[in-house]
Design an enzyme around this catalytic site. Structure first.
Site, PDB file in Angstrom:
ATOM      1  N   GLY A 175      -0.676   2.704   6.135  1.00  0.00           N
ATOM      2  CA  GLY A 175      -1.166   1.636   7.662  1.00  0.00           C
ATOM      3  C   GLY A 175      -0.236   0.635   7.307  1.00  0.00           C
ATOM      4  O   GLY A 175      -0.792  -0.424   8.402  1.00  0.00           O
ATOM      5  N   LYS A 176       0.463   0.458   6.417  1.00  0.00           N
ATOM      6  CA  LYS A 176       1.084  -1.200   6.699  1.00  0.00           C
ATOM      7  C   LYS A 176       1.861  -1.565   7.667  1.00  0.00           C
ATOM      8  O   LYS A 176       0.999  -2.977   8.588  1.00  0.00           O
ATOM      9  CB  LYS A 176       1.700  -1.537   5.799  1.00  0.00           C
ATOM     10  CG  LYS A 176       1.449  -0.772   4.102  1.00  0.00           C
ATOM     11  CD  LYS A 176       2.492  -1.099   3.167  1.00  0.00           C
ATOM     12  CE  LYS A 176       3.644   0.095   3.337  1.00  0.00           C
ATOM     13  NZ  LYS A 176       2.913   1.240   3.190  1.00  0.00           N
ATOM     14  N   SER A 177       2.632  -0.533   8.366  1.00  0.00           N
ATOM     15  CA  SER A 177       3.411  -0.562   9.650  1.00  0.00           C
ATOM     16  C   SER A 177       2.483  -0.875  10.784  1.00  0.00           C
ATOM     17  O   SER A 177       2.581  -2.084  11.727  1.00  0.00           O
ATOM     18  CB  SER A 177       4.516  -0.145  10.031  1.00  0.00           C
ATOM     19  OG  SER A 177       5.483   0.397   8.507  1.00  0.00           O
ATOM     20  N   GLY A 229       1.088  -1.708   0.126  1.00  0.00           N
ATOM     21  CA  GLY A 229      -0.002  -0.149  -0.673  1.00  0.00           C
ATOM     22  C   GLY A 229       0.472   1.239  -0.296  1.00  0.00           C
ATOM     23  O   GLY A 229       1.981   0.895  -0.191  1.00  0.00           O
ATOM     24  N   LEU A 230       0.321   2.532  -0.051  1.00  0.00           N
ATOM     25  CA  LEU A 230       0.993   4.267  -0.034  1.00  0.00           C
ATOM     26  C   LEU A 230       1.414   3.958   0.697  1.00  0.00           C
ATOM     27  O   LEU A 230       0.993   3.702   1.661  1.00  0.00           O
ATOM     28  CB  LEU A 230      -0.262   5.018  -0.848  1.00  0.00           C
ATOM     29  CG  LEU A 230      -0.258   4.758  -1.976  1.00  0.00           C
ATOM     30  CD1 LEU A 230      -2.146   5.870  -1.742  1.00  0.00           C
ATOM     31  CD2 LEU A 230       0.309   5.414  -3.593  1.00  0.00           C
ATOM     32  N   SER A 231       2.573   5.030   0.962  1.00  0.00           N
ATOM     33  CA  SER A 231       2.966   5.493   2.398  1.00  0.00           C
ATOM     34  C   SER A 231       2.159   5.952   3.439  1.00  0.00           C
ATOM     35  O   SER A 231       1.548   6.828   2.384  1.00  0.00           O
ATOM     36  CB  SER A 231       4.243   6.125   1.907  1.00  0.00           C
ATOM     37  OG  SER A 231       4.717   7.084   2.827  1.00  0.00           O
ATOM     38  N   GLY A 232       2.205   5.601   4.198  1.00  0.00           N
ATOM     39  CA  GLY A 232       0.941   6.049   5.127  1.00  0.00           C
ATOM     40  C   GLY A 232      -0.269   5.518   4.906  1.00  0.00           C
ATOM     41  O   GLY A 232      -1.302   5.457   5.951  1.00  0.00           O
ATOM     42  N   SER A 250       5.698  -1.886  -1.768  1.00  0.00           N
ATOM     43  CA  SER A 250       6.115  -2.692  -2.885  1.00  0.00           C
ATOM     44  C   SER A 250       5.149  -2.509  -4.287  1.00  0.00           C
ATOM     45  O   SER A 250       4.068  -2.629  -4.140  1.00  0.00           O
ATOM     46  CB  SER A 250       5.928  -4.002  -2.503  1.00  0.00           C
ATOM     47  OG  SER A 250       4.760  -4.165  -1.463  1.00  0.00           O
TER      48      SER A 250
HETATM   49  N1  LIG Z   1      -7.482   2.447   9.812  1.00  0.00           N
HETATM   50  C1  LIG Z   1      -6.388   2.525  10.350  1.00  0.00           C
HETATM   51  N2  LIG Z   1      -5.619   1.589   9.863  1.00  0.00           N
HETATM   52  C2  LIG Z   1      -4.584   2.146   9.779  1.00  0.00           C
HETATM   53  N3  LIG Z   1      -4.010   3.658  10.117  1.00  0.00           N
HETATM   54  C3  LIG Z   1      -4.616   3.579  10.046  1.00  0.00           C
HETATM   55  C4  LIG Z   1      -5.803   4.022  10.577  1.00  0.00           C
HETATM   56  N4  LIG Z   1      -6.684   5.291  10.824  1.00  0.00           N
HETATM   57  C5  LIG Z   1      -5.218   6.375  11.116  1.00  0.00           C
HETATM   58  N5  LIG Z   1      -4.291   5.366  10.570  1.00  0.00           N
HETATM   59  C6  LIG Z   1      -2.133   6.083  10.666  1.00  0.00           C
HETATM   60  O1  LIG Z   1      -2.373   6.451  10.015  1.00  0.00           O
HETATM   61  C7  LIG Z   1      -0.766   5.828   9.681  1.00  0.00           C
HETATM   62  C8  LIG Z   1      -0.131   4.976   9.086  1.00  0.00           C
HETATM   63  O2  LIG Z   1       0.990   5.302   9.159  1.00  0.00           O
HETATM   64  P1  LIG Z   1       2.181   4.042   8.682  1.00  0.00           P
HETATM   65  O3  LIG Z   1       1.399   2.541   9.640  1.00  0.00           O
HETATM   66  O4  LIG Z   1       3.123   4.317   9.118  1.00  0.00           O
HETATM   67  O5  LIG Z   1       1.992   3.369   7.003  1.00  0.00           O
HETATM   68  P2  LIG Z   1       2.691   2.729   6.468  1.00  0.00           P
HETATM   69  O6  LIG Z   1       3.876   2.109   7.078  1.00  0.00           O
HETATM   70  O7  LIG Z   1       2.012   2.405   5.579  1.00  0.00           O
HETATM   71  O8  LIG Z   1       3.694   3.783   5.823  1.00  0.00           O
HETATM   72  C9  LIG Z   1      -0.655   6.205  11.067  1.00  0.00           C
HETATM   73  O9  LIG Z   1      -0.544   7.672  12.003  1.00  0.00           O
HETATM   74  C10 LIG Z   1      -2.313   5.204  12.225  1.00  0.00           C
HETATM   75  O10 LIG Z   1      -2.021   5.430  13.211  1.00  0.00           O
HETATM   76 MG   LIG Z   2       5.488   1.537   7.494  1.00  0.00          MG
END
Ligand SMILES: Nc1ncnc2c1ncn2[C@@H]1O[C@H](COP(=O)(O)OP(=O)(O)O)[C@@H](O)[C@H]1O
Ligand SMILES: [Mg+2]
Length: 197
Positions: A38-40, A33-36, A107
């Site tokens: 929620g993957k991590s 998925g895109l950056s941000g 990815s």
């Molecule tokens: N339903 C949701 N699922 C996942 N993340 C969420 C959701 N709602 C809000 N968030 C917020 O979105 C952000 C996702 O960041 P992160 O997990 O680091 O994304 P990624 O690893 O994809 O770049 C976090 O700050 C998280 O708290």
């Molecule tokens: Mg991440």
């Protein structure tokens, strides 16, 4: 590169013996998925749940891997491909050891994910963390979109580099419409339904 003098050594403890001991199937949970998106966050929530249930797990996360194993790689197309290739190989080693391994990397390219799927075979569970670009940009947990919009980050996925969404992921999480807890629950339910755990 191939070398005729390198011969595979048969392990004394078999894969099946390891799987039997841990009591669940080993798989790769491949979050994309895109950056941000929620993957991590979701991968960590799932990992915590599985761990509490007594599963043997491990998580490979994008930035962490780039600090070590893949610190020699950049973000151009060739390096992204090599990034994914190494991650897949490492994830496969964990699977061989009997673990449920999560990988949390953007990815963005279908071909790379297809390569990972091919290497992992039936052990591959693609988890599409589907979050609209606008929502990711609004969350911007690391301030990267702001920088990317200002032109400070080249090849930024979703802005100046494409994201090719999965067409038939095993798990599809629409995070704009659900909580982190609900998303994690959906992943765990999938593993239960398929009798992986
Ligand atoms: N339903 C949701 N699922 C996942 N993340 C969420 C959701 N709602 C809000 N968030 C917020 O979105 C952000 C996702 O960041 P992160 O997990 O680091 O994304 P990624 O690893 O994809 O770049 C976090 O700050 C998280 O708290
Ligand atoms: Mg991440």
């Amino acid at each position: 590169m191939s070398n005729d003098n390198i011969v595979w050594h048969q392990a004394s403890v078999s894969h099946n013996e390891r799987v039997e001991r841990v009591g669940h199937q080993p798989v790769i949970l491949w979050y994309t998925g895109l950056s941000g998106s929620g993957k991590s966050t979701i991968a960590n929530a799932v990992d915590r749940k599985l761990f509490e249930m007594g599963c043997h797990t491990y998580l490979l996360d994008g930035d962490n891997v780039r600090h070590g194993l893949n610190k020699d790689l950049g973000f151009g197309d060739a390096d992204r491909v090599e990034n994914i290739r190494r991650i897949t190989e490492v994830a496969n080693l964990f699977v061989d050891a009997g673990l449920i391994v999560g990988t949390a990397f953007i990815s963005p390219f279908k071909a790379d994910r297809a390569q990972a799927r091919e290497l992992a075979g039936e052990r591959f569970v693609e988890v599409f963390v589907d979050t609209p670009l606008a929502v990711c940009e609004q969350r911007d947990p690391k301030g990267l979109y702001k920088k990317a919009r200002a032109g400070d980050i080249p090849h930024f996925t979703g802005i100046s580099s494409p994201y090719e969404a999965p067409e038939s992921p095993e798990v599809h999480l629409r995070t704009a419409e659900m909580s982190v807890e609900q998303a994690a629950e959906q992943v765990v339910n999938y593993l239960r339904d398929k009798r992986i755990i």
